[in-house]
Design an enzyme around this catalytic site. Structure first.
Site, PDB file in Angstrom:
ATOM      1  N   MET A   1       0.665  -1.119  -0.143  1.00 42.88           N
ATOM      2  CA  MET A   1      -0.434   0.229   0.060  1.00 42.88           C
ATOM      3  C   MET A   1       1.010   0.847  -0.079  1.00 42.88           C
ATOM      4  SD  MET A   1      -3.126  -0.449  -0.185  1.00 42.88           S
ATOM      5  CE  MET A   1      -4.093  -2.472  -0.735  1.00 42.88           C
TER       6      MET A   1
ATOM      7  N   PRO B   1      -1.840  -1.720  13.316  1.00 46.03           N
ATOM      8  CA  PRO B   1      -0.354  -2.428  13.268  1.00 46.03           C
ATOM      9  C   PRO B   1      -0.196  -2.578  11.463  1.00 46.03           C
ATOM     10  CG  PRO B   1      -2.131  -3.813  13.760  1.00 46.03           C
ATOM     11  CD  PRO B   1      -3.189  -2.504  14.377  1.00 46.03           C
ATOM     12  N   TYR B   2      -1.700  -1.606  10.598  1.00 47.04           N
ATOM     13  CA  TYR B   2      -1.328  -1.746   9.451  1.00 47.04           C
ATOM     14  C   TYR B   2      -0.813  -1.244   8.687  1.00 47.04           C
ATOM     15  CZ  TYR B   2      -3.104  -2.210   4.707  1.00 47.04           C
ATOM     16  OH  TYR B   2      -3.137  -2.294   3.594  1.00 47.04           O
ATOM     17  N   GLY B   3      -0.135  -0.216   9.281  1.00 47.89           N
ATOM     18  CA  GLY B   3       1.258   0.597   8.401  1.00 47.89           C
ATOM     19  C   GLY B   3       1.757  -0.137   8.560  1.00 47.89           C
TER      20      GLY B   3
ATOM     21  N   SER C   1       2.785  -3.064   9.060  1.00 48.05           N
ATOM     22  CA  SER C   1       2.843  -4.116   8.503  1.00 48.05           C
ATOM     23  C   SER C   1       2.971  -4.493   6.774  1.00 48.05           C
ATOM     24  CB  SER C   1       0.895  -5.508   8.005  1.00 48.05           C
ATOM     25  OG  SER C   1       0.494  -4.184   7.796  1.00 48.05           O
TER      26      SER C   1
END
Length: 261
Positions: free
Chosen positions: A154, A166-168, A170
């Site tokens: 992304m 925690p998406y960033g 990951s």
């Protein structure tokens, strides 16, 4: 581009029952590839594969949990026994911020309010999952002397954005993993590249009750933006390209610079 340019190519796409994975699996199938459409098993996956097959496409249902080494090993055994090879692996399976904060777009949550369990579950899927799947299938490709691994990422903004733990992390971790994989495999004939949409994409990462927000977002992308670059990366035209980070919305400019076409 020539029609059916992927005839004879065997690919596996994780997280392929919806969103970006669905769009990429469909694009590969439409160009003549044989595709293992992989996700956690269930009616949703079965329905997707049946829809593809009704179009005459060579789709195969493959149940896989990317957090489970034994599940991935079973998937590899299926690939080896059914096909004897794997040309293309697309690591796409992932979960989003909705799993730790359903209101992440409107009420960002600071990192210290994220539960340890929520952090671990997302990292296990989005980062460790890429590692587990890749480490299982890479030896098969190395033995073949060829293969393409494509890791979906992304925008860098998601790696710095308020409330995106925690998406960033990951996705930042998956990009570092990809670069190192590319170097580890550089002399093996196996290429590793990254592909990302290039903007907010209608993928189902928002909770159902907020899905109408997609309609209010300017320049929202369709998952189909991934079709042309994923077909290119799976095709003979991408031979020798490795360690690249390709943005789908900038694909035309990238290919002119990189390939000279």
């Amino acid at each position: 581009m020539a029609k059916h340019q992927l005839s004879g190519i065997h690919a596996l796409v994780t997280g392929a029952s919806s969103g970006l994975g669905y769009a990429m699996a469909y694009a590969l199938l439409k160009e003549g590839a044989t595709v293992a459409v992989a996700s956690r098993g269930g009616n949703k996956l079965s329905d997707v594969v049946e829809r593809f097959r009704q179009e005459g496409l060579d789709a195969h249902e493959l149940s896989i949990d990317v957090r489970s080494a034994s599940s991935i090993e079973a998937a590899k055994d299926w690939v080896v026994n059914s096909w004897g090879k794997l040309d293309v692996l697309v690591n796409n399976a992932g979960i989003g911020m909705r799993t730790v904060n359903p209101k992440f777009l409107f009420e960002p949550q600071p990192f210290y309010e994220v539960s340890p369990e929520g952090f671990k579950d997302l990292i296990d899927t989005n980062l460790t999952g890429y590692f587990l799947v890749s480490r299982t299938f890479a030896p098969l490709m190395v033995k073949q002397g060829y293969g393409r691994i494509i890791n979906i990422s992304m925008n860098h903004e998601t790696m710095r954005r308020k409330g995106f733990v925690p998406y960033g992390p990951s996705r930042a971790g998956a990009e570092s993993l990809s670069y190192i994989m590319a170097e580890d495999l550089r002399d093996s004939g196996v290429a590793v590249n990254m592909l990302l949409p290039g903007g907010a994409t209608r993928t189902g990462m928002l909770p159902d009750e907020y899905s109408e927000v997609y309609d209010s977002m300017p320049n929202i992308l369709s998952p189909a933006i991934m079709a042309r670059p994923i077909v290119f990366l799976a095709s003979p035209a991408a031979a020798g390209i490795t360690g690249e980070r390709i943005v789908a919305t900038e694909f035309d400019e990238w290919i002119k610079r990189r390939v000279g076409k």
